[in-house]
Structures are given as C-alpha cells and as structure tokens.
Design an enzyme around this catalytic site. Sequence first.
Site, PDB file in Angstrom:
ATOM      1  N   LYS A  47       0.862  -1.182   0.000  1.00 15.59           N
ATOM      2  CA  LYS A  47       0.000   0.000   0.000  1.00 15.59           C
ATOM      3  C   LYS A  47       0.896   1.229   0.000  1.00 15.59           C
ATOM      4  CE  LYS A  47      -4.506   0.481  -0.028  1.00 15.59           C
ATOM      5  NZ  LYS A  47      -5.297   0.004  -1.145  1.00 15.59           N
ATOM      6  N   SER A  58      -8.778  -1.552  -4.712  1.00 14.45           N
ATOM      7  CA  SER A  58      -9.062  -1.295  -3.304  1.00 14.45           C
ATOM      8  C   SER A  58     -10.580  -1.255  -3.075  1.00 14.45           C
ATOM      9  CB  SER A  58      -8.377  -0.005  -2.847  1.00 14.45           C
ATOM     10  OG  SER A  58      -8.110  -0.043  -1.460  1.00 14.45           O
TER      11      SER A  58
END
Length: 626
Positions: free
Chosen positions: A204, A421
């Site tokens: 991330k 996501s």
Amino acid sequence: MNFIKNIASSTIGSIIGMLIAGTILIFIFVGALVSGVFGAISELEEAESEVYSGEANVIVMNLDSKIVERGGDVPFSLNFASLTPDPQIGLDQILDGLNRASSDDKIKGLYLNVSGVAVSPATLEDIRGGIEQFRESGKWVIAWSETMSQSGYYLNSVADEVYLHPAGGMTLLGLRAQSMFYPGLIEKLGIDVTVLRGPNNKYKSAVEPLLRKNYSESNKEQLNALLGEFWSTISSSIAESRGLSTSDIDAIAEDIGVRLPVDAIELGLIDAVFYEDELEALLERSLDSLELETISFGEYALPENMFGMSMSEDNLAELVSTLSADETLDSDNEELGGDIAVIYAVGAIESGEGDATTIGSVTTAAAIKAARLAPDVKAVVLRVNSPGGSALASDVIWRETILLKEAGKKLVVSMGDLAASGGYYISCAADKIYANATTITGSIGVFGVIPNLGGMYEKHLGVAFDEIATHSHAGKPDGVFSMSKFEIDAYNEVIIGIYSDFTSKVAQGRNLSATQVEEVARGRVWSGNDALEIGLVDEIGNLSAAIEYAQGLINSSDPTLIYLPEIRDPFEVLIDDLTGVHAGFDALGLVAGNNTTLLEIISVKRMLESNDMYQARLPFSLLFNE
C-alpha cells in the site's frame, strides 16, 4: 479528529479559495455566459442540420474529444473560460457506434486519424477491440496521421493499412512510471506525518512519498509487474497486427528505432508515407467507384436527437425551480423497464450522494436496491471504474450487492481502467468478474495518513498551541501534534480490523481461503491478466462480454437493458454551475490551468472534510500523458 479536518481542510481550502476569488467575475457576466451557452447550442443545432444526410460511406475517427466512461445525450460540457462547449464522448458510445457501423450497409470503411489519446490502457484496449471487431465484419480500416504518439499508434496499428505524413513522426519507446517524494519538503515546512497501514499492507504505497525518497522494493515489484503486463498487451497487439514479433517491438523501443518516417516503413510499423490529399485519393479507390462521402465518428455515433433541443429563458426558469427536487430512485417494488440493469460506478468512493466524478454510497446503493426490488430486473451488471476511497462507503455498497444476490438476482461485474481497493471491495461478491488485460485491480488493503501541522504553524507563522483535556487522548488525533505510540497502536488495530473484514469478504465472494487471499492482498495492485491467474477475476473481457454473460444467466435471447443511475439533464448541471456548485472549480482553470491536478487537490480536501478516516484506496494516482 474534527480539528485535523478543520485545520487541514481549511489550509487546502484557503489555497483553493484564493484561486477562485475570480469566480465572482463569472456572476458579473452571467448574462453573457447564458448567451454564450445559447449560442453554442445554436451552433450545434445548425451543424446538425448540415451533416449526415444518410449517404455517408466512410467514417472519420480522430478521438480528439474527451473520452468519459459513460456518455450522455449532449456531447459537451461547458468551458467557463471560453464560454464554449468542451466536446466529450462516452466509451459506451464509441463501442456502440463501431458496433452499429459494422452492420450498416452504407458504411464501407473507417478512416482512423488518431494522433494520440489521453486515456488509460484499459480504455485504449476497449476502443482497439471495437475497431478490430468492425474490421472483422468485412469492412476496411485505413489509418493515417501527421504524427502518432504511442497510444495513437497502438490504435492505428489495428488498421489494414497504416500511413504517416512524410514529415511526421511517431513514438514507440515503452512505458515508464515516475513519482515525486516529499520528505525533504515536509521537513523544511516543519510538518510531521503519522502513517497507519497495519502490518499486512506493505504494497500500500500511497504513503511512500511522505516517508521515503525513492520506491521501496515492494513498490518496485508491483510497478514493474504492472508496467510489464501493460507493455506485453500493447506490444503483442501491435506485433500481431503488423506481422512482427514482440522481440521486434522490444528492440525498436530499446534502440529508439523510429527516428524518421522512413524508419517506420523499414521496420514494418507503417506501410508508406502520404500527404493527406494523397490519402483521400486512396480512400476513393477503396470505395470501388463510389463517390467518397465522409462523416465524423462523433456525428455518426452520438444519438440523433442530441441536438434536437432548445434552451429558452422559460426552460431555464423551469430548471431552476426543479433543482431542489428529490432525485433519489423510487425503489418501492416498481418496474424499471429492463431485464438487466447496467449500473455505473465511476470515480473515487465516498459517503453521500457523490457527483459526476465520484461514487456516492447513497446514490450507488440506491441504484442497486432499486434493481433488487424491481420485479422486472433479473440481473445487474456493475460497471466499476474506481481507485477506491472510503472503506465505510465501500462497505455500504458491498452490502447492497449481497442483498441483491440474496434476493435471487444475478450480479456480474465489468471492470474498466481501475477497480482497485474499494473498487474491488464493491466487486468481490459478484457471480462473475470481467476485467480487461490492462485493468488495474486488487490493492486489497487499508491505510490512514494524518498530517501533523503544529510544527509548521509554529516555525513559519509563530502560532503556538496549548490544550486542556479531561482525558489523555481526548480529541486525538488532532492534526497538530504527533500521536503517541499508544495512540498509533490503538488506531492500527482499527486498520487491522478493517483489513481483516475486507479480506474475509474477498474470501467469501471469491471462494478462496484466508491464506489464499492474504497471498494476493497486502495492498498489492495487479493487472487484469495477473488477476485472472491468481483468481481475483474470472475472465478477460469488456462490458459487452459481461452483459452477454448476464444475458445467458437469465436465459434471455433478447433482454432489455436499463442504465443506472440516471444521467442528470445537462442543463440542470449548467444551472448548478451558474449557482456556484461547479463554477468555482472551472474558475480555477483560468488561473491554475491543469484540471487534472485540481481534481487531485479537491479529492484530498474532500477526503479530509469527510468522516472517513480510513481509506481503501489505490496506492498511487496514475496519469497517462502524451
């Protein structure tokens, strides 16, 4: 947490506020603005009366309009800087136009005049596929342009014959990712940043520009894989169309092989060089003695009634009076008028109703609910083009997808440029997921970023802070001072909890074990091709393929489609602009130029103003520029 929103949002808001001070000038000239709109519409109506007589036999496609995911009835948005329409066309309209042209007996061929297209690889892939389908219908495609960027050549290379201007040029150099890193700037400003991303989100990388001065090894890994898959799709498509090998294409890129037009001929990338008048003669010869009659692709593809409207002062007043009307879908078991509901979810995900550039949880969930309760709707195709956003808003939409399936209706997902996501979150429960080879998906992870601005205010403005509280952690994090280790640990537990919930829902939706999901999660992004191999998607295909599959699920040979949410009347949007909803943003363009950058700034501001501290969002912004 309210204080951080107030401080950070006010800081960004003040910058934006100074820029949009010029917005007031717009209202001074509202009369001139409305007059300009009427004039633009009048010009378009006059243009329509002069075009397509039904006798055209060659379509000219240059794709110089802005390409959006879903087009409306009016092919423009208003440019406040020039009081002129900004042309735009939907990907859906492009593909529909190519499909109709392939079976139109009057249309004999397609002339591609594409220099470059500023869209993401998955959109390019869809358009190229539509052109290829047209060619496979037995009609010819000829491409010519003065210059061709890499994206332009990728599209043009599908043609039967490819030509270039004798003094033109083309680019074929491969792909590159480049990022900016800000630790030095943050240090100079006196800002401290607290990053929350838990132990399982090493990919991330949205937070890396705040912490590092270069890419981490894990980020290099995912970006290399992503660019590699993109290039593999592009180079293999070009190689197949031009009778070359992918190693040939790699060698050309590595050696800067195309320096002059003659190089492109010798390497087999184009067939010859022509001036435009010479190309017109070639087109005429391709028509077997028919007289050449051309029509622009926009004129051919967009709805015939798009100009059949007028905008009087009475219409304007009526629209103003209806702006406050409740536009929420009435989902009380009413028929929607279709067997399959195609629901568009485009943009960043946030709580509330959203707008043309965002996915609002209220609006999108309401659309899915309406399809669930409508007795005539038997399946939903959810078209997702999103980098993600609020974890909470994503969960609200996900819940409606579950209720839809529990009601016995089918759910098929079609992924566009992005379904990452939160975009993957709202997709994972589908009966089947389609993606393009160059779709960016995955990024199953959660993060939080909290800027601490106290040091900056004290260092540069001489502003000090003091506080009195009943408890040690009251009002924390506040956006002023760094969080304590105890607070960081506490909020990281929240991140871990959201991540665990996210991955469990992926496991449930994709019929995978927790271990299998963990191996492909951790915030890592995947191309559509890679996602197929690891089980995150089911098939490579576009929106049409997803609709066709849904058609098979409900055993309907000729289903009726309904598209949701309904597109707002463009003149309602205009009135919103005139009353300041969007005018401020357009005024920014007068002084700051780049609307893409402004959208990034405003998205950060909106995120800070929201109540959603935790984000399931793509770890970077990808801008594809020519």
